[in-house]
Design a protein around this motif. Structure first.
Motif, PDB file in Angstrom:
ATOM      1  N   THR A 110       0.848  -1.186   0.000  1.00  0.00           N
ATOM      2  CA  THR A 110       0.000   0.000   0.000  1.00  0.00           C
ATOM      3  C   THR A 110       0.891   1.246   0.000  1.00  0.00           C
ATOM      4  N   PRO A 111       0.337   2.394  -0.390  1.00  0.00           N
ATOM      5  CA  PRO A 111       1.175   3.580  -0.601  1.00  0.00           C
ATOM      6  C   PRO A 111       1.816   4.117   0.677  1.00  0.00           C
ATOM      7  N   MET A 112       2.988   4.700   0.489  1.00  0.00           N
ATOM      8  CA  MET A 112       3.674   5.423   1.567  1.00  0.00           C
ATOM      9  C   MET A 112       3.345   6.910   1.485  1.00  0.00           C
ATOM     10  N   LEU A 113       3.156   7.381   0.274  1.00  0.00           N
ATOM     11  CA  LEU A 113       2.775   8.774   0.088  1.00  0.00           C
ATOM     12  C   LEU A 113       1.263   8.802   0.014  1.00  0.00           C
ATOM     13  N   THR A 114       0.642   9.115   1.154  1.00  0.00           N
ATOM     14  CA  THR A 114      -0.805   9.044   1.170  1.00  0.00           C
ATOM     15  C   THR A 114      -1.380  10.306   1.786  1.00  0.00           C
ATOM     16  N   ARG A 115      -2.539  10.204   2.388  1.00  0.00           N
ATOM     17  CA  ARG A 115      -3.273  11.376   2.777  1.00  0.00           C
ATOM     18  C   ARG A 115      -3.373  11.487   4.280  1.00  0.00           C
TER      19      ARG A 115
END
Lengths: 591, 591
Positions: free
Chosen positions: B170-175
């Motif tokens: 899953t993303p590391m750069l998220t919200r």
């Protein structure tokens, strides 16, 4: 209540063997059809699809509930498995020989109508797929990609573990270093005015781990580069990172061949032949016009500079005489395939790729047809044909330029174009190739200095050590790239492990000793305490998976990819934050 | 040249079986001793240590080079393995029965004298170890920790893969989302004024993956929390994240018991008994005064509020009558162990832990000694002794307060203190315990509202659904923590999977529908498209490894940990960056 039903089987696993069994299934409604007083539901879970039949005579209650069911509803079904009558067998699905007659049905969750159908061949804008990624991932092909990716990672870990590698996790919140791409920065709250950088790769850490005596390290880890995105790039990507001590080039290459063989065999059941072919960087450029040749087809470039120099064709002889090159490709048996118009199109293509023009020779049964033939003596022409290995039926094309690099790269692209146009590429083959002996340095016009082609820790080849200060551009590196079907999937090198050589290297790169220590001090300090010879490789895992699957987009093997604008359409990241948050981090948005 | 020597064996693997063989070894010099005209080098690599002997009569050249060798030099040695004469056998090392007589020696890299010796028992400031982490990691115990950690991860992956789990990244750069800890933020270059957040956990993504039909997901991934650091916390830490569809509490618990059993067996050779014991949150608080009881020893708390209410001891009766509690612990057979002074110290301890005082009763062969005995009738005292299961030789201590929570927590801490003081804890045992039926909500004085005890997606227990709006504090959650030796190693829950219930939950948390959608819109939207019932768990991997190894510091099982100030002493991250970098990110440092 759901709690009372307990899933017993996966939909896609049911076969004739299960006939007569009572099963409880849970999943999503793929379709519902009402036919002949019955309701048919195709029920889907991760494993596949099975047909569930609701018959009011079998269970009135289940039948009535089934009327409410719509596409993508989540349901639990209890029923009995029956073999289908011969005429209803559906050979298209694995479970096509059976069906389940339901006696209990519970709607676990209703669903809105999805914005696109949950099936493989859909014509829908990718942005809609990304916004509703959870629906997109339900499509069988996407589920298959994500599952395959897991299998690749698992196979990599199994192999490396078996071979004595230790996975060591390196920091994500680390330090910004120069000589790379642009960093993503993370402001520090506890240390006002300072920043972490997200790692572009664990390069320095894996070398530190060799100094630490780990000897065989690997990691599958996220890396970050804040670049303007190309089609197959993501701001965050996954790297398989490997480093070994007490090794030379051959050790690294051979281990990685066995790794790839293992992975491809485990995940695809294909037996790769090893060792892979190898080509030097120089040959790759001369023959394929690229450092990542697609060797699934021929169309190799032939150097005819010496012959061209003797011709009266000024474009050729000028190029040859001023240090340029003339290169040809023999498109075997294509004289009759290409019309004049198509040859003109080829000329235009070559220009698009940067060539100033494209000379051509048709060698048909009737002899030579070519606008340049007249500039060649018969003898010279025969020499040219011989060099080009020409036979009647062949079409040859040539690029000449005073800039030799332009000849290579434009022709390299033309070669790829021809390979596709002529359908020469076997899409099912996996063509691994090592490119070795890369130049250590390349001249950077902008910075007016040499920069490292791989990175500043790459070791020169022993044979070329003397040239490091004298003729930097001629120094070859102990560097290697692994190319798959014309795309680089991995690259690495034997590293410099001695402080003295590392310092020479920095000097050639134009770093003062002070600046080198300022930027890489901790690595240079580490090197003083007993560093073993070491080397390694790093793979772009996303890209490797993409190529193994033959996908066109890297986004199709990443669960939650970002757009070209580095945005996530599902979560709408990046997003504004509260000013309180910025204040805590001691930063503000610039005016 | 090194290239000519090729490592054939690992130092620590040589045994008598290798006698007579010619071997090439590479590694670090642990020690060099000159004795009787010979030079002895203990050579160390990842596998262990072997003794190499340089005899000038055997090879003059190697002997001469060996004179240059110092501690931590990296060398390559070629030689022959001999059995040692009986009197020189060293039973302390695995290779103690043999030694290698060297005929070739190459110094691969010299080394400065390390700032601390490369051995296990060193007395050196941790900051020095962290600065020279590459040397610290060379110490056998650290190498062992890092290797063990790898084995734990590998075992986890093997088990989960075997059980149908797919690892999805899953993303590391998220919200950035509210209702959690403080986020680390990453300014976006391409989207000025916006920020990514590094994930605190993949919570939302793993739920999205359940909506996507992955059914069984896991991931070992980095998470980030920008909190003020406690001793066993790191700003970045590794989480084992698991989520499953179509499951209830029992399914998750049973899978995780099998997982822990597998991991402990594979990595430590210890066979755990499953199922693990379980305790409700309420009982854990009443009996152990904590939601993470250390059940390696007894000293359970006994409720004596009803008896105390009947006494004339005002502290007891007041506490009992005003909704408070009186709790006792019977320290069995300790009447003679504790002197009066030691009992006084215990009273002070209890006060440190927040109690207003500590009453005590000594029940010796001569009868009762206690300052509070006089406030009890004989009958009531007997009732108390019976409740406390008291026998001659016991020492009992009691805490009373009008605030029942204070009684529990102070006594819980006192219990831990006593467990250590009396040496009741078997350091070799692994005591896993499930704590279940956590409260769904807790009142936040600061925010003046209920907040989720685990997180806002935790499902209430079906039995308590009616209480959600009426008596929020009474609602229990389908939540569970896994506790190992008194430390939480994992926690999870069955999630809310229906939009209607999720909306009720947000309402109780004081979120307007608008605000809920603003913050969690993408998850709430996803839930509308057919969400299966699902639940999972997340482990702190660092902490699990630490506890399995019995380490005192989490930093000892992380290769490159950060300090309490969230700094890396080796790389000196975080650090100032160039103003050009900030400009590109559209931020500036606040005045």
């Amino acid at each position: 209540m759901f709690e009372k039903m307990k899933r017993t089987h996966q939909c896609g696993m049911l076969t004739k063997e299960n006939s007569g069994q009572e099963v409880t299934l849970m999943g999503w409604v793929q379709t519902r059809r009402d036919h002949g007083g019955l309701i048919f539901v195709d029920l889907r879970d991760r494993s596949g699809i099975v047909q569930v039949v609701f018959n009011p005579e079998y269970s009135r209650e289940a039948f009535e509930t089934a009327k409410e069911v719509k596409t993508e509803y989540v349901i639990a079904v209890n029923g009995k498995v029956y073999e289908r009558p011969k005429e209803s067998i559906n050979p298209k699905i694995k479970t096509g020989e059976i069906e389940v007659f339901a006696d209990k049905l519970e709607i676990l969750n209703p669903a809105k109508t999805p914005p696109f159908p949950i099936e493989d061949d859909i014509k829908v804008d990718e942005s809609l797929r990304l916004k509703y990624r959870y629906l997109d991932l339900r499509r069988p092909s996407m589920l298959c990609n994500i599952t395959f990716r897991h299998k690749v990672s698992k196979a990599i870990r199994d192999f490396l573990d078996e071979n004595g590698f230790i996975e060591v996790e390196t920091p994500m919140l680390t330090r910004s270093t120069p000589e790379g791409a642009r960093d993503f920065l993370v402001p520090s709250r506890l240390n006002p005015g300072t920043f972490y950088a997200l790692p572009q790769s664990p390069q320095l850490f894996k070398q530190i781990l060799m100094v630490a005596g780990i000897e065989r390290y690997y990691q599958i880890t996220r890396c970050f580069r804040d670049e303007d995105l190309r089609a197959d790039r993501q701001p965050e990507f996954t790297q398989l990172d490997i480093e070994m001590s007490f090794v030379d080039v051959e050790d690294v290459i051979s281990l990685n061949e066995r790794l790839m063989k293992y992975v491809v065999e485990k995940t695809m059941g294909i037996s790769l032949e090893i060792p892979f072919k190898r080509i030097t960087y120089k040959d790759a450029m001369e023959i394929y016009g690229t450092d990542k040749p697609d060797t699934r087809f021929g169309l190799e470039m032939v150097d005819v500079t010496d012959i061209a120099s003797k011709s009266d064709f000024r474009v050729f002889s000028d190029a040859a005489e001023s240090g340029g090159k003339v290169k040809g490709i023999n498109i075997k048996n294509s004289a009759e395939i290409f019309s004049r118009r198509q040859i003109d199109e080829l000329v235009e293509k070559a220009k698009e790729f940067g060539a100033k023009g494209l000379a051509w020779i048709i060698y048909s049964g009737e002899g030579i047809k070519s606008p340049i033939a007249k500039f060649f003596s018969e003898e010279l022409l025969n020499e040219l044909l011989k060099r080009m290995n020409a036979q009647p039926g062949d079409l040859m094309v040539f690029v000449a330029d005073t800039d030799p690099k332009l000849v290579l790269t434009s022709m390299g692209q033309l070669r790829l174009h021809l390979g596709k146009q002529l359908n020469l590429i076997d899409e099912n083959s996996l063509n691994f190739l090592w490119v070795v002996e890369f130049p250590l340095l390349e001249w950077d016009e902008e910075e007016n200095r040499f920069v490292a082609m791989h990175h500043p820790f790459t070791s020169p080849m022993d044979e070329d050590l003397d040239l490091l200060e004298r003729e930097p551009s001629q120094v070859r590196a102990k560097a290697y790239d692994l190319v798959l079907n014309g795309t680089e999937v991995g690259g690495g090198s034997i590293r410099i492990h001695r402080t003295d050589l590392q310092e020479r290297m920095f000097k050639v790169l134009g770093f003062t000793k002070e600046r080198a220590w300022e930027n890489f001090g901790f690595l240079l300090r580490a090197f003083e305490y007993g560093t073993p010879p070491h080397g390694g490789i790093a793979y772009g895992l996303d890209r490797l998976v993409m190529l193994l699957l033959g996908l066109n987009s890297i986004r199709d093997c990443i669960a939650f990819p970002k757009t070209q604008n580095a945005a996530c359409l599902m979560t709408e990241a990046p997003a504004p934050v509260e000013s309180r948050q910025l204040k805590e981090l001691h930063i503000q948005i610039a005016n």
